[in-house]
Write a protein that holds these residues in place. Structure first.
Motif, short mmCIF file in Angstrom:
data_model
loop_
_atom_site.label_atom_id
_atom_site.label_comp_id
_atom_site.label_asym_id
_atom_site.label_seq_id
_atom_site.Cartn_x
_atom_site.Cartn_y
_atom_site.Cartn_z
N MET B 21 4.04 25.97 20.07
CA MET B 21 5.46 25.89 19.76
C MET B 21 5.88 24.46 19.49
O MET B 21 6.68 24.18 18.59
N GLN B 22 5.32 23.51 20.24
CA GLN B 22 5.62 22.09 20.00
C GLN B 22 5.17 21.70 18.60
O GLN B 22 5.89 21.00 17.86
N PHE B 23 3.96 22.13 18.22
CA PHE B 23 3.46 21.79 16.90
C PHE B 23 4.29 22.44 15.80
O PHE B 23 4.54 21.84 14.74
N ASP B 25 7.48 23.12 15.92
CA ASP B 25 8.71 22.32 15.77
C ASP B 25 8.42 21.05 14.98
O ASP B 25 9.22 20.64 14.12
N HIS B 26 7.29 20.41 15.27
CA HIS B 26 6.92 19.18 14.57
C HIS B 26 6.72 19.46 13.08
O HIS B 26 7.22 18.72 12.22
N LEU B 28 8.01 21.85 11.31
CA LEU B 28 9.30 22.14 10.68
C LEU B 28 10.11 20.88 10.42
O LEU B 28 10.82 20.77 9.42
N MET B 29 10.01 19.90 11.32
CA MET B 29 10.73 18.64 11.11
C MET B 29 10.16 17.90 9.90
O MET B 29 10.90 17.36 9.07
N VAL B 30 8.83 17.90 9.75
CA VAL B 30 8.22 17.28 8.58
C VAL B 30 8.64 18.04 7.32
O VAL B 30 8.97 17.44 6.29
N ALA B 31 8.70 19.37 7.44
CA ALA B 31 9.14 20.20 6.30
C ALA B 31 10.60 19.87 5.93
O ALA B 31 10.95 19.85 4.74
N LEU B 32 11.43 19.62 6.93
CA LEU B 32 12.83 19.28 6.65
C LEU B 32 12.91 17.96 5.90
O LEU B 32 13.68 17.82 4.94
N MET B 74 -0.02 13.32 9.41
CA MET B 74 0.98 13.66 10.45
C MET B 74 0.85 15.11 10.91
O MET B 74 1.16 15.44 12.05
#
Lengths: 163, 227
Positions: B21-23, B25-26, B28-32, B74
């Motif tokens: 789940m942590q990965f 979220d990470h 998705l942030m890069v995707a954003l 990343m």
């Protein structure tokens, strides 16, 4: 029907940025986006002002610390190239300096957001490791307190032998 | 179990699922970040005048070579870390064999003498009030809490897949092959999953239920179950 249980699902209140990033429930996401927006504004506006022809005048006005220097500055900018102001207000024509400021703003948004994200997640990971160590320590304390494996008992015993 | 309108993951019940789940979220942030850049470039293309005055563009080519490499690094580093973490071979406290049939699961606790049972879905007509439709089974898989459990998954007839989302486990059940996975249930609870490989008419009706319970309860259960 009278005994129906109503369950309030916290995840129904999520807010998904661009439809996929849940900024409410993902740790560090909200702060990253907010700091990113702030960084974008600061860097974009800072680039625009720094590349302004009237930068020296701005510095001079600040040096003088005139009370109405802000209004003087607005008047000076207004008397300058007016199409630059127009292009600032999201028109369809972007001049070179404004376009570059927009580029810097977007770059600043991405860099600040990702920078804070890495910093926050790193701290979060450290906190989780400390939490796990604390949980393990508490469990071991409950198990071994008062027994021959209790490290505190050995310490007290060595203190008594020293005295 | 999942809610009726759930899009995200279920709450993590194992350390591996927490890491996944942590990965997620990470990622998705890069995707954003990438989506923001692409949206900005799209808006620029729509508002800029078209010109063909570019002869060479060394700087932009450098940027769009190095930037994707940085993005891949990343994403790849945490991903590989979790991948290797999932494949770690620790000494398991319990070994469990899950065998897929059409259309039920059977389980064998080979650490104990002849502890085997079948796990059929409870039909909706027989479901007690308050239980979950298409998810409950007659015999649950009982595992001790905070103990490393190794699951060896295979199938008797066609392809199946043994999956429990909240434990972060999904392993294909292939006839004639033994696939190994492991998990550690962090807390007591009941975790639901469903067969994840199309296996015929009742593919949707062969769920998996794992019940994690303290070790003392697990020992009681294993001693009481008739062989």
């Amino acid at each position: 029907m009278a005994n129906q249980l109503v369950i309030l699902n916290v995840y129904d209140m999520s807010f998904k940025l661009l439809g996929f990033l849940d900024v409410k429930n993902v740790p560090c996401a909200r702060e990253s986006v907010l700091y990113g927006s702030l960084g974008s504004l600061v860097m974009g506006l800072g680039h625009f002002l720094a590349t302004s022809k009237y930068l020296l005048l701005l510095g001079f006005l600040y040096y003088l610390q005139e009370k109405n220097s802000f209004y003087l500055l607005l008047g000076v900018i207004n008397n300058g190239k007016s199409y630059e102001l127009f292009s600032l207000s999201f028109s369809f024509f972007l001049s070179g300096r404004v376009r570059r400021s927009y580029d810097v703003a977007v770059g600043g948004f991405i860099c600040t957001m990702l920078g804070y994200w890495f910093y926050c997640r790193f701290n979060l990971a450290q906190q989780r490791i400390r939490q796990r160590m604390l949980q393990e320590g508490m469990k071991n304390r409950i198990l071994y307190e008062g027994s021959y494996l209790d490290p505190e008992k050995e310490q007290i015993g060595s203190e008594r032998s020293d005295s | 179990m999942a809610n009726h309108s759930q899009f995200g993951f279920q709450d993590a019940s194992s350390p591996i699922m927490e890491e996944l789940m942590q990965f997620h979220d990470h990622a998705l942030m890069v995707a954003l970040a990438i989506c923001s850049l692409v949206l900005y470039l799209l808006a620029l293309m729509l508002t800029e005048k078209l010109s063909s005055s570019t002869v060479d563009a060394q700087e932009i080519e450098l940027v769009w070579t190095i930037l994707p490499a940085a993005v891949l690094i990343m994403l790849a580093l945490p991903s590989l870390r979790i991948l290797y973490m999932m494949d770690e071979v620790n000494e398991p406290d319990l070994t469990l064999k899950a065998i897929g049939h059409q259309w039920y699961w059977s389980y064998e606790y080979t650490d104990f003498k002849d502890l085997t049972f079948d796990s059929y879905m409870i039909p909706t007509s027989d479901l007690p009030l308050g239980h979950f439709r298409l998810l409950e089974v007659d015999h649950r898989v009982i595992v001790p809490t905070e103990s490393k459990v190794r699951v060896i998954v295979t199938a008797d007839d066609v392809l199946h897949s043994w999956a429990v989302p909240s434990l972060g486990v999904k392993t294909d059940a292939i006839p004639g092959r033994l696939n190994q996975t492991s998990f550690l249930a962090s807390r007591p609870g009941v975790y639901y999953g469903q067969c994840s490989e199309i296996c015929g008419a009742n593919h949707s009706f062969m769920p998996i239920v794992v019940e994690s319970t303290p070790l003392a309860n697990f020992e009681n259960w294993s001693s009481l179950l008739p062989s």
